[in-house]
Design a protein around this motif. Structure first.
Motif, mmCIF file in Angstrom:
data_model
loop_
_atom_site.group_PDB
_atom_site.id
_atom_site.type_symbol
_atom_site.label_atom_id
_atom_site.label_comp_id
_atom_site.label_asym_id
_atom_site.label_seq_id
_atom_site.Cartn_x
_atom_site.Cartn_y
_atom_site.Cartn_z
ATOM 1 N N LEU A 256 4.462 -2.803 9.113
ATOM 2 C CA LEU A 256 3.199 -2.457 8.494
ATOM 3 C C LEU A 256 2.344 -3.531 7.937
ATOM 4 O O LEU A 256 2.718 -3.798 6.957
ATOM 5 N N ASP A 257 1.530 -3.771 8.818
ATOM 6 C CA ASP A 257 0.322 -4.900 8.352
ATOM 7 C C ASP A 257 1.244 -5.908 7.769
ATOM 8 O O ASP A 257 0.647 -6.168 6.357
ATOM 9 N N HIS A 258 1.626 -6.896 8.537
ATOM 10 C CA HIS A 258 2.135 -8.268 7.914
ATOM 11 C C HIS A 258 1.146 -9.084 7.216
ATOM 12 O O HIS A 258 1.508 -9.696 6.593
ATOM 13 N N LEU A 259 0.058 -8.764 7.480
ATOM 14 C CA LEU A 259 -1.137 -9.743 6.584
ATOM 15 C C LEU A 259 -0.889 -9.311 5.356
ATOM 16 O O LEU A 259 -1.363 -10.266 4.201
ATOM 17 N N GLU A 260 -0.573 -8.120 4.802
ATOM 18 C CA GLU A 260 -0.780 -7.716 3.430
ATOM 19 C C GLU A 260 0.682 -8.295 2.585
ATOM 20 O O GLU A 260 0.471 -8.524 1.772
ATOM 21 N N GLY A 261 1.684 -8.447 3.395
ATOM 22 C CA GLY A 261 2.735 -8.840 2.485
ATOM 23 C C GLY A 261 3.447 -7.834 1.750
ATOM 24 O O GLY A 261 3.125 -6.523 1.781
ATOM 25 N N ALA A 262 4.366 -8.104 1.034
ATOM 26 C CA ALA A 262 5.049 -7.147 -0.049
ATOM 27 C C ALA A 262 4.098 -6.830 -0.958
ATOM 28 O O ALA A 262 3.455 -7.727 -1.780
ATOM 29 N N HIS A 263 4.450 -5.611 -1.480
ATOM 30 C CA HIS A 263 3.416 -4.970 -2.556
ATOM 31 C C HIS A 263 4.305 -4.626 -3.606
ATOM 32 O O HIS A 263 5.496 -3.981 -3.551
ATOM 33 N N PRO A 264 3.870 -4.771 -5.016
ATOM 34 C CA PRO A 264 4.748 -4.270 -6.072
ATOM 35 C C PRO A 264 4.389 -2.838 -6.521
ATOM 36 O O PRO A 264 3.369 -2.504 -6.494
ATOM 37 N N PHE A 265 5.728 -2.057 -6.488
ATOM 38 C CA PHE A 265 5.748 -0.571 -6.924
ATOM 39 C C PHE A 265 6.659 -0.503 -7.998
ATOM 40 O O PHE A 265 7.939 -0.992 -7.643
ATOM 41 N N THR A 266 6.330 0.512 -8.914
ATOM 42 C CA THR A 266 7.243 0.798 -9.803
ATOM 43 C C THR A 266 8.450 1.655 -9.192
ATOM 44 O O THR A 266 8.149 2.769 -8.471
ATOM 45 N N ILE A 267 9.744 1.449 -9.599
ATOM 46 C CA ILE A 267 10.958 2.226 -9.125
ATOM 47 C C ILE A 267 10.605 3.570 -10.016
ATOM 48 O O ILE A 267 11.032 3.552 -11.249
ATOM 49 N N ALA A 268 10.540 4.772 -9.457
ATOM 50 C CA ALA A 268 10.124 5.850 -9.996
ATOM 51 C C ALA A 268 11.419 6.698 -10.464
ATOM 52 O O ALA A 268 11.348 8.140 -10.568
ATOM 53 N N SER A 269 12.627 6.213 -10.001
ATOM 54 C CA SER A 269 13.803 6.929 -10.082
ATOM 55 C C SER A 269 14.639 6.056 -10.992
ATOM 56 O O SER A 269 14.869 4.919 -11.051
ATOM 57 N N ALA A 270 15.615 6.586 -11.707
ATOM 58 C CA ALA A 270 16.757 5.855 -12.364
ATOM 59 C C ALA A 270 17.928 5.306 -11.351
ATOM 60 O O ALA A 270 17.874 5.708 -10.079
ATOM 61 N N GLY A 285 -5.670 1.308 -1.733
ATOM 62 C CA GLY A 285 -6.280 0.431 -0.786
ATOM 63 C C GLY A 285 -6.079 0.630 0.713
ATOM 64 O O GLY A 285 -5.248 1.790 0.958
ATOM 65 N N ASP A 286 -6.536 -0.090 1.679
ATOM 66 C CA ASP A 286 -5.770 0.004 3.078
ATOM 67 C C ASP A 286 -4.606 0.099 3.159
ATOM 68 O O ASP A 286 -3.967 0.948 3.902
ATOM 69 N N HIS A 287 -3.718 -0.771 2.710
ATOM 70 C CA HIS A 287 -2.296 -0.872 2.690
ATOM 71 C C HIS A 287 -1.675 0.238 2.416
ATOM 72 O O HIS A 287 -1.057 0.921 3.202
ATOM 73 N N THR A 288 -2.101 0.868 1.062
ATOM 74 C CA THR A 288 -1.321 1.858 0.514
ATOM 75 C C THR A 288 -1.808 3.151 1.272
ATOM 76 O O THR A 288 -0.995 4.304 1.312
ATOM 77 N N ARG A 289 -3.015 3.259 1.608
ATOM 78 C CA ARG A 289 -3.414 4.408 2.542
ATOM 79 C C ARG A 289 -2.548 4.565 3.839
ATOM 80 O O ARG A 289 -2.340 5.658 4.311
ATOM 81 N N ARG A 290 -2.238 3.431 4.479
ATOM 82 C CA ARG A 290 -1.336 3.275 5.703
ATOM 83 C C ARG A 290 -0.171 3.802 5.484
ATOM 84 O O ARG A 290 0.552 4.083 6.498
ATOM 85 N N VAL A 291 0.223 3.718 4.295
ATOM 86 C CA VAL A 291 1.790 4.364 4.130
ATOM 87 C C VAL A 291 2.193 5.553 4.458
ATOM 88 O O VAL A 291 2.845 5.884 4.989
ATOM 89 N N ALA A 292 1.126 6.254 4.138
ATOM 90 C CA ALA A 292 1.434 7.827 4.361
ATOM 91 C C ALA A 292 1.454 8.208 5.928
ATOM 92 O O ALA A 292 2.011 9.134 6.461
ATOM 93 N N HIS A 293 0.838 7.363 6.673
ATOM 94 C CA HIS A 293 0.820 7.811 8.157
ATOM 95 C C HIS A 293 1.775 6.706 8.978
ATOM 96 O O HIS A 293 1.905 7.108 10.061
ATOM 97 N N GLN A 294 2.299 5.588 8.537
ATOM 98 C CA GLN A 294 2.699 4.805 9.404
ATOM 99 C C GLN A 294 4.352 4.500 8.704
ATOM 100 O O GLN A 294 5.126 4.041 9.660
ATOM 101 N N VAL A 295 4.537 5.022 7.651
ATOM 102 C CA VAL A 295 6.117 4.701 7.363
ATOM 103 C C VAL A 295 6.766 6.069 7.595
ATOM 104 O O VAL A 295 6.359 7.075 7.326
#
Length: 446
Positions: A256-270, A285-295
């Motif tokens: 998923l778009d190697h130019l972006e690199g790793a993104h920080p996300f809060t872990i939403a589970s215990a 943003g562009d990267h987070t919008r692609r998550v829904a379609h490419q992951v």
């Protein structure tokens, strides 16, 4: 952040001052003396702050506790870089002031030029030329960093050049520092800062940041509870060391778009001991919008972490608890509630009364409203308050204060838009004075 940076600058200034007061300035006039020492001080402050920023860029976990979490470390890193650029600009302006001083006061009283060997002189000339070029680039990059509309993926590529620029500026500082510095406390301090900064730059350039905290895994579930929200569940390998509710991690989806690199996300589970992590990703943003379609399920993922101290166990059980979430800022509280619900010990299961406030633009279309209601239904001590902007129910300091009637000490935990957090903190401080302690997530990537 302000006390830390102020103390850091004070130590650097003190070290410079110890050297400055011992100088023999009998043959130097005041304008030239001010220029010379101003040049040294601005350069010392700039390279010192750059060294601090470089060290903090390596995500030193050991500093999380004293600095209050990795989000605070990011903030200090950001402002250390900005202040370093400001002092670098001042350094350059002072360097350019020699023509003005000559025009107004003449050459008389100018410090004599020091003579060095041919090799050292060549190094100084190279350091001066390279340093001037690097300062121009650093100033341009700071401007782009503050310009939020500049695309993140391009900013990230430019930001990756900072360690190389730092090495150039470290060389500039080392060869152009006054020779007598190296026998003074200021020289010892400068040497330590340069050494730490160079090591940090090498770690960064070699891609070793967070290397020991990276764990590979696989995506086990992907869903879209709302048009702009994607829920991704990952199962990590056995080397995952677990996390505390409220922490975050850097996530990189393979392919998923190697130019972006790793993104920080809060872990939403215990952490339930099964190495399953849930992330609620909002399309910002562009990267987070692609998550829904490419992951997709089965896709490889790399998770680095966990980081942060916005954790449930840090709450003061003797203080009134107000938890405030705005929009996607609800994610750490989802993990908190999940942990409380999973805890089978009655004494630990949210025995302290909690008022949880959630601000949303439209409760009817918000997938988190129903989830919060379900989680809180199993926790009698947690009272849920939904503030729906669509119906005119705004989240304000007065609203929060209205849920607490007695005059005891209150602890507020906030995660949401920075502007909302500023308003609530200022309002509650005015209403309750010293009887409120305000905790908040503060990390921003730029």
């Amino acid at each position: 952040m302000i006390p830390l940076l102020s103390a850091f600058l004070a130590v650097l200034t003190l070290a410079w001052g110890v050297n400055a007061v011992s100088l023999d300035a009998s043959q130097t006039t005041l304008p030239w003396l001010i220029r010379e020492q101003g040049l040294y001080l601005s350069g010392l402050l700039s390279i010192g702050l750059m060294s601090l920023a470089m060290v903090l860029a390596t995500r030193p976990v050991i500093l999380e506790r004293p600095l209050g979490g990795m989000d605070r470390i990011f903030r200090v890193h950001k402002w250390a870089g900005i202040l370093a650029a400001v002092f670098a600009a001042l350094h350059w302006l002072i360097e350019m002031s020699d023509d003005l001083i000559k025009a107004v006061y003449g050459r008389a009283g100018r410090p004599p030029k020091m003579e060095f060997g041919s090799v050292y002189e060549a190094l100084r000339d190279a350091g001066e030329a390279l340093g001037e070029f690097a300062i121009y680039v650093v100033l341009a990059m700071i401007v782009l960093s503050l310009w939020k509309r500049f695309p993140y993926k391009f900013w990230r590529l430019l930001h990756r050049a900072m360690p190389a620029l730092y090495l150039v500026l470290a060389f500039h500082a080392a060869v152009l520092a006054p020779p007598d510095y190296w026998s003074q406390p200021v020289g010892v301090l400068l040497a330590v800062l340069l050494a730490a900064g160079v090591v940090a730059a090498v770690i960064t350039l070699s891609g070793r940041i967070g290397h020991d905290r990276r764990v590979h895994g696989v995506v086990t579930a992907v869903s879209s509870p709302a048009a702009d929200i994607t829920e991704v569940v990952c199962r990590l390998g056995g080397e995952w060391r677990g996390h505390r509710a409220g922490q975050f991690a850097f996530v990189s989806f393979v392919g998923l778009d190697h130019l972006e690199g790793a993104h920080p996300f809060t872990i939403a589970s215990a952490d339930h001991g099964d190495r399953l992590l849930s992330f609620q990703i909002k399309a910002l943003g562009d990267h987070t919008r692609r998550v829904a379609h490419q992951v997709q399920v089965g896709q490889a993922v790399t998770v680095e972490g966990p980081y942060g101290r916005f954790v449930l166990e840090r709450r003061n059980r003797k203080a009134r608890q107000i938890w405030v979430a705005g929009g996607i800022g609800v994610t750490p509280f989802l993990a908190w509630l999940d942990e409380l619900r999973a805890n089978t010990e009655p004494a630990s299961c949210a025995a302290t009364p909690v008022d949880l406030h959630y601000g949303t633009r439209s409760a009817a279309q918000d997938p988190f409203v129903g989830r919060l209601q379900a989680l809180c239904a199993a926790l009698p001590a947690v009272r849920l308050h939904i503030h729906d902007s669509a119906t005119g129910a705004r989240l304000t300091a007065d609203t929060l204060a209205s849920t607490q009637s007695d005059g005891g000490h209150t602890e507020v935990w906030f995660c949401g838009p920075p502007s909302l957090g500023d308003q609530l903190k200022a309002g509650l401080k005015q209403l309750w004075r010293r009887r409120v302690r305000f905790h908040r997530e503060a990390f921003e990537m730029r």
